[in-house]
Design a protein around this motif. Structure first.
Motif, PDB file in Angstrom:
ATOM      1  N   THR A 139      -4.201  11.139   1.298  1.00  0.00           N
ATOM      2  CA  THR A 139      -4.022  12.282   2.223  1.00  0.00           C
ATOM      3  C   THR A 139      -4.878  13.510   1.798  1.00  0.00           C
ATOM      4  O   THR A 139      -5.531  13.580   0.664  1.00  0.00           O
ATOM      5  CB  THR A 139      -2.589  12.973   1.686  1.00  0.00           C
ATOM      6  OG1 THR A 139      -2.171  13.976   2.572  1.00  0.00           O
ATOM      7  CG2 THR A 139      -2.311  13.591   0.131  1.00  0.00           C
ATOM      8  N   TYR A 155      -4.776  10.056  -3.930  1.00  0.00           N
ATOM      9  CA  TYR A 155      -3.839   8.714  -3.706  1.00  0.00           C
ATOM     10  C   TYR A 155      -3.012   8.768  -4.941  1.00  0.00           C
ATOM     11  O   TYR A 155      -3.372   9.313  -5.656  1.00  0.00           O
ATOM     12  CB  TYR A 155      -5.015   7.512  -3.555  1.00  0.00           C
ATOM     13  CG  TYR A 155      -6.185   7.668  -2.743  1.00  0.00           C
ATOM     14  CD1 TYR A 155      -7.064   8.207  -2.990  1.00  0.00           C
ATOM     15  CD2 TYR A 155      -5.845   6.889  -1.869  1.00  0.00           C
ATOM     16  CE1 TYR A 155      -8.424   8.357  -2.084  1.00  0.00           C
ATOM     17  CE2 TYR A 155      -6.994   6.780  -0.664  1.00  0.00           C
ATOM     18  CZ  TYR A 155      -7.942   7.385  -1.101  1.00  0.00           C
ATOM     19  OH  TYR A 155      -9.245   7.245  -0.071  1.00  0.00           O
ATOM     20  N   CYS A 160       4.725  11.168  -3.310  1.00  0.00           N
ATOM     21  CA  CYS A 160       4.179   9.994  -2.911  1.00  0.00           C
ATOM     22  C   CYS A 160       5.471   9.056  -3.412  1.00  0.00           C
ATOM     23  O   CYS A 160       6.026   9.250  -4.533  1.00  0.00           O
ATOM     24  CB  CYS A 160       2.992   9.482  -3.644  1.00  0.00           C
ATOM     25  SG  CYS A 160       2.340   7.703  -3.472  1.00  0.00           S
ATOM     26  N   LYS A 209      -0.898   5.729  -7.271  1.00  0.00           N
ATOM     27  CA  LYS A 209      -0.748   4.161  -7.428  1.00  0.00           C
ATOM     28  C   LYS A 209       0.045   4.132  -8.959  1.00  0.00           C
ATOM     29  O   LYS A 209      -0.364   4.668  -9.948  1.00  0.00           O
ATOM     30  CB  LYS A 209      -2.292   3.585  -7.367  1.00  0.00           C
ATOM     31  CG  LYS A 209      -2.275   2.095  -7.614  1.00  0.00           C
ATOM     32  CD  LYS A 209      -3.510   1.587  -7.622  1.00  0.00           C
ATOM     33  CE  LYS A 209      -4.668   2.038  -9.061  1.00  0.00           C
ATOM     34  NZ  LYS A 209      -4.119   1.417 -10.260  1.00  0.00           N
ATOM     35  N   GLN A 219       0.759  -1.177  -0.185  1.00  0.00           N
ATOM     36  CA  GLN A 219       0.078  -0.013  -0.078  1.00  0.00           C
ATOM     37  C   GLN A 219       0.753   1.114  -0.298  1.00  0.00           C
ATOM     38  O   GLN A 219       2.129   1.370   0.832  1.00  0.00           O
ATOM     39  CB  GLN A 219      -0.896  -0.175   1.305  1.00  0.00           C
ATOM     40  CG  GLN A 219      -1.975  -1.056   1.118  1.00  0.00           C
ATOM     41  CD  GLN A 219      -3.106  -0.825   2.195  1.00  0.00           C
ATOM     42  OE1 GLN A 219      -2.696  -0.305   3.248  1.00  0.00           O
ATOM     43  NE2 GLN A 219      -4.386  -1.356   1.786  1.00  0.00           N
ATOM     44  N   LEU A 220       0.578   1.960  -0.755  1.00  0.00           N
ATOM     45  CA  LEU A 220       1.321   3.494  -0.933  1.00  0.00           C
ATOM     46  C   LEU A 220       0.773   4.735  -0.177  1.00  0.00           C
ATOM     47  O   LEU A 220      -0.484   4.420  -0.140  1.00  0.00           O
ATOM     48  CB  LEU A 220       1.415   3.672  -2.464  1.00  0.00           C
ATOM     49  CG  LEU A 220       1.531   2.624  -3.387  1.00  0.00           C
ATOM     50  CD1 LEU A 220       1.462   2.751  -4.816  1.00  0.00           C
ATOM     51  CD2 LEU A 220       2.973   2.404  -3.139  1.00  0.00           C
ATOM     52  N   GLN A 221       1.616   5.500   0.217  1.00  0.00           N
ATOM     53  CA  GLN A 221       1.266   6.368   1.111  1.00  0.00           C
ATOM     54  C   GLN A 221       1.393   7.963   0.505  1.00  0.00           C
ATOM     55  O   GLN A 221       2.690   8.028   0.388  1.00  0.00           O
ATOM     56  CB  GLN A 221       1.844   6.404   2.423  1.00  0.00           C
ATOM     57  CG  GLN A 221       1.336   7.478   3.650  1.00  0.00           C
ATOM     58  CD  GLN A 221      -0.211   7.523   3.827  1.00  0.00           C
ATOM     59  OE1 GLN A 221      -0.916   6.192   4.108  1.00  0.00           O
ATOM     60  NE2 GLN A 221      -0.692   8.577   3.684  1.00  0.00           N
ATOM     61  N   GLY A 236      -3.238   3.349  -0.568  1.00  0.00           N
ATOM     62  CA  GLY A 236      -3.020   3.577   0.909  1.00  0.00           C
ATOM     63  C   GLY A 236      -4.111   4.260   1.259  1.00  0.00           C
ATOM     64  O   GLY A 236      -5.300   4.464   0.822  1.00  0.00           O
ATOM     65  N   GLN A 237      -3.876   4.844   2.612  1.00  0.00           N
ATOM     66  CA  GLN A 237      -4.991   5.842   3.197  1.00  0.00           C
ATOM     67  C   GLN A 237      -5.301   7.205   2.393  1.00  0.00           C
ATOM     68  O   GLN A 237      -6.267   7.875   2.522  1.00  0.00           O
ATOM     69  CB  GLN A 237      -4.556   6.097   4.791  1.00  0.00           C
ATOM     70  CG  GLN A 237      -4.483   4.825   5.428  1.00  0.00           C
ATOM     71  CD  GLN A 237      -4.361   5.249   6.991  1.00  0.00           C
ATOM     72  OE1 GLN A 237      -3.770   6.317   7.146  1.00  0.00           O
ATOM     73  NE2 GLN A 237      -4.614   4.401   7.899  1.00  0.00           N
ATOM     74  N   SER A 273       1.396  11.942   0.724  1.00  0.00           N
ATOM     75  CA  SER A 273       1.414  12.996   1.859  1.00  0.00           C
ATOM     76  C   SER A 273       1.534  14.417   1.274  1.00  0.00           C
ATOM     77  O   SER A 273       1.503  14.723  -0.131  1.00  0.00           O
ATOM     78  CB  SER A 273       2.821  12.679   2.528  1.00  0.00           C
ATOM     79  OG  SER A 273       3.925  12.986   1.709  1.00  0.00           O
TER      80      SER A 273
END
Length: 112
Positions: free
Chosen positions: A106, A91, A21, A93, A2-4, A103-104, A6
């Protein structure tokens, strides 16, 4: 994996933010930035190929810029002239990865 993403936050309309990211091997993959606004489906808004070729969806064209640093395995989304309707969770990806790679995200909130 999973990618985050910010870099999100609260910004006034007309303002700017830059999202980032990163993850190992990003430098070898075509990447996309996506967003999901409240009550709406997630949508892709920008994509960039390994060599830097770019494509934008109409709602962000001319205001957002996607870029990448392959050496750092990082993808960026520079957002300018933000509008209220840009409020969303953002996100990133790789284009070829499935939805499980999200991921979650930002949160970007644009206020009047």
């Amino acid at each position: 994996v999973q990618l985050q993403a910010s870099g999100g936050g609260l910004v006034q309309a007309g303002g700017s933010l830059k999202l980032s990211c990163s993850a190992p091997t990003f430098g070898t993959l075509a990447m996309g930035w996506y967003r999901q606004a409240p009550g709406k489906q997630r949508e892709r808004i920008a994509r960039i190929g390994v060599r830097g070729d770019r494509n934008y969806e109409d709602p962000v064209k001319g205001r957002f810029t996607i870029s990448r640093d392959n050496a750092k395995n990082t993808v960026y989304l520079e957002m300018t002239n933000l509008k209220l309707e840009d409020t969303a969770v953002y996100y990133c990806k790789p284009l070829l990865y499935g939805d499980g790679a999200f991921g979650q995200g930002t949160l970007v909130t644009v206020s009047s």
